[in-house]
Design a protein around this motif. Sequence first.
Motif, PDB file in Angstrom:
ATOM      1  N   CYS A 111       0.862  -1.349  -0.410  1.00 10.77           N
ATOM      2  CA  CYS A 111       0.261  -0.335   0.009  1.00 10.77           C
ATOM      3  C   CYS A 111       0.912   1.626   0.029  1.00 10.77           C
ATOM      4  O   CYS A 111      -0.175   2.484  -0.268  1.00 10.77           O
ATOM      5  CB  CYS A 111      -0.983   0.317   1.273  1.00 10.77           C
ATOM      6  SG  CYS A 111      -2.499  -1.730   1.463  1.00 10.77           S
ATOM      7  N   ALA A 114       1.127   3.258  -3.269  1.00 15.18           N
ATOM      8  CA  ALA A 114      -0.243   4.200  -3.597  1.00 15.18           C
ATOM      9  C   ALA A 114      -1.366   4.214  -2.548  1.00 15.18           C
ATOM     10  O   ALA A 114      -2.167   3.270  -2.982  1.00 15.18           O
ATOM     11  CB  ALA A 114      -0.622   3.869  -5.100  1.00 15.18           C
ATOM     12  N   GLU A 116      -3.905   5.327  -1.812  1.00 13.60           N
ATOM     13  CA  GLU A 116      -5.271   5.705  -1.926  1.00 13.60           C
ATOM     14  C   GLU A 116      -6.149   4.616  -3.094  1.00 13.60           C
ATOM     15  O   GLU A 116      -7.415   4.122  -3.036  1.00 13.60           O
ATOM     16  CB  GLU A 116      -5.235   6.802  -3.086  1.00 13.60           C
ATOM     17  CG  GLU A 116      -4.328   6.303  -4.510  1.00 13.60           C
ATOM     18  CD  GLU A 116      -3.019   6.762  -4.384  1.00 13.60           C
ATOM     19  OE1 GLU A 116      -3.339   6.926  -5.537  1.00 13.60           O
ATOM     20  OE2 GLU A 116      -2.502   7.190  -2.846  1.00 13.60           O
ATOM     21  N   ASN A 117      -4.911   3.418  -2.957  1.00 16.21           N
ATOM     22  CA  ASN A 117      -5.629   2.248  -3.984  1.00 16.21           C
ATOM     23  C   ASN A 117      -6.007   0.882  -2.543  1.00 16.21           C
ATOM     24  O   ASN A 117      -6.333  -0.524  -2.393  1.00 16.21           O
ATOM     25  CB  ASN A 117      -4.310   1.078  -4.477  1.00 16.21           C
ATOM     26  CG  ASN A 117      -4.448   2.294  -5.792  1.00 16.21           C
ATOM     27  OD1 ASN A 117      -4.958   2.905  -6.240  1.00 16.21           O
ATOM     28  ND2 ASN A 117      -3.046   2.174  -6.829  1.00 16.21           N
ATOM     29  N   TYR A 210       4.297   6.882   4.841  1.00 17.36           N
ATOM     30  CA  TYR A 210       3.152   5.772   5.071  1.00 17.36           C
ATOM     31  C   TYR A 210       3.019   5.177   6.514  1.00 17.36           C
ATOM     32  O   TYR A 210       1.928   5.074   6.981  1.00 17.36           O
ATOM     33  CB  TYR A 210       3.271   4.368   4.344  1.00 17.36           C
ATOM     34  CG  TYR A 210       1.761   3.685   4.485  1.00 17.36           C
ATOM     35  CD1 TYR A 210       0.681   3.796   3.461  1.00 17.36           C
ATOM     36  CD2 TYR A 210       2.039   2.052   5.071  1.00 17.36           C
ATOM     37  CE1 TYR A 210      -0.146   2.853   3.154  1.00 17.36           C
ATOM     38  CE2 TYR A 210       1.032   1.502   5.066  1.00 17.36           C
ATOM     39  CZ  TYR A 210       0.031   1.515   4.294  1.00 17.36           C
ATOM     40  OH  TYR A 210      -0.991   1.152   4.850  1.00 17.36           O
ATOM     41  N   GLY A 257      -4.132   7.769   2.022  1.00 16.24           N
ATOM     42  CA  GLY A 257      -4.741   7.492   1.102  1.00 16.24           C
ATOM     43  C   GLY A 257      -6.772   7.232   0.795  1.00 16.24           C
ATOM     44  O   GLY A 257      -6.650   7.315  -0.029  1.00 16.24           O
ATOM     45  N   LYS A 260      -7.761  11.100  -0.773  1.00 13.09           N
ATOM     46  CA  LYS A 260      -7.178  10.755  -2.474  1.00 13.09           C
ATOM     47  C   LYS A 260      -8.310   9.745  -2.696  1.00 13.09           C
ATOM     48  O   LYS A 260      -9.063  10.129  -3.875  1.00 13.09           O
ATOM     49  CB  LYS A 260      -5.905  10.297  -2.790  1.00 13.09           C
ATOM     50  CG  LYS A 260      -4.610  11.213  -2.306  1.00 13.09           C
ATOM     51  CD  LYS A 260      -3.647  10.745  -3.408  1.00 13.09           C
ATOM     52  CE  LYS A 260      -2.907  11.795  -3.755  1.00 13.09           C
ATOM     53  NZ  LYS A 260      -1.543  11.344  -3.765  1.00 13.09           N
TER      54      LYS A 260
END
Length: 387
Positions: A111, A114, A116-117, A210, A257, A260
């Motif tokens: 994660c 990205a 936001e995924n 993160y 995350g 977004k």
Amino acid sequence: MTLKLKTAFWVALSSLAGLSVTVGGVAAQSGCETVDGPRCYEKLPTGIEMSYLEVGPKEGPAVILIHGLTDNVRSWSTTMASLHEINPELHIFAVDLRGHGRSSMPDAVTCAPAPENCFRPADFAHDIVAFMQSKGIEKAELAGHSLGSFIVQEVALTHPGMVAHAILDASAVSGVGNVALADYVLKEPIEGSWRAALEAKGKSYPVDFYELTPADADAKVGEWLAANWVVDSAADPAFLVPYIPETASVKLGTWIGATKALLSQDNTERLKEMSVPTMVMWGLQDSIFVASDQEAIKGSLAVAAKKFGQPIYFKEYGSIPLPESGFQESDIGHNIQWSAYETIAKDINAFITTDKPTNDLVHSDAAPNVQNLIVVPDKAFVEMIGE
């Protein structure tokens, strides 16, 4: 003793370690009933260890309360206590979403590049469904605030058989182009001052961010949170105090995350397929999901109401519209359950037992007594959508 005092007394009493509280003749479960006590945990097949609160008899109808962006179970804690007092037969849960409160973060290897995924409404919804399945809950009443309302939408749209009623607190059909999220959260401070401060320390965005927190970017982040984020003029200031350190400890992966992902979510067409009873609750001085957002959600739900014939209601809280400043100043706003938790609890109970909210209007007293809420019977704006 007023309802607010009785609720506060019950919350204080039930938080004593090891105490089992009986309200209305029904014994509450001990162990993780209140926000200032221990939490319970459930390891989910989605990889998340979910932290939660639980009160009420296990055989009772299940109610799951879902908080908003960077919040935790504290967001619903006073409503949870009030709802339990009103209807002690309910089996009520309040959950910490992935990356929030005391729940775990999703895997950093997957994660961090990205975020936001991994923080889409669909990801949060998978956790809620997994939680229900792990707890043996076939169908539940789901209530969600802000981001949490999008999660309720997602579960109700993808697993309608698991949702008895969908309760959307401070909601919208879409986060796309939302000014508050785009300009006052993502642009600044996330990708503004916080990003600049951490990149100056050699950190790469977003991978190295993160597992870091806002406090790693700004040693005085508590001041920013108190002035700009953990703010509600109608809420008891004492209720907000613990939020500052709790919000400061939310990982930046979650901030990036979830923000977004919400800015990319558009349920305008999907909500036309809402097939479960739904109630939308909106504070007139909501500065995040404003009046135009409410017209949009009512428009989509009106199509659903006519198509499926389910009761869908819209209720307003407060009596003074959002001022020209664009910020909550003198009445109930985005965080309805932080201030008007007693009325929210009554409306949730009314909706899940009678398919419609109460007609009680709750609003702030005149300034400077904004935190003093006044309830006026039979004066609320309540609209049955699609009628």
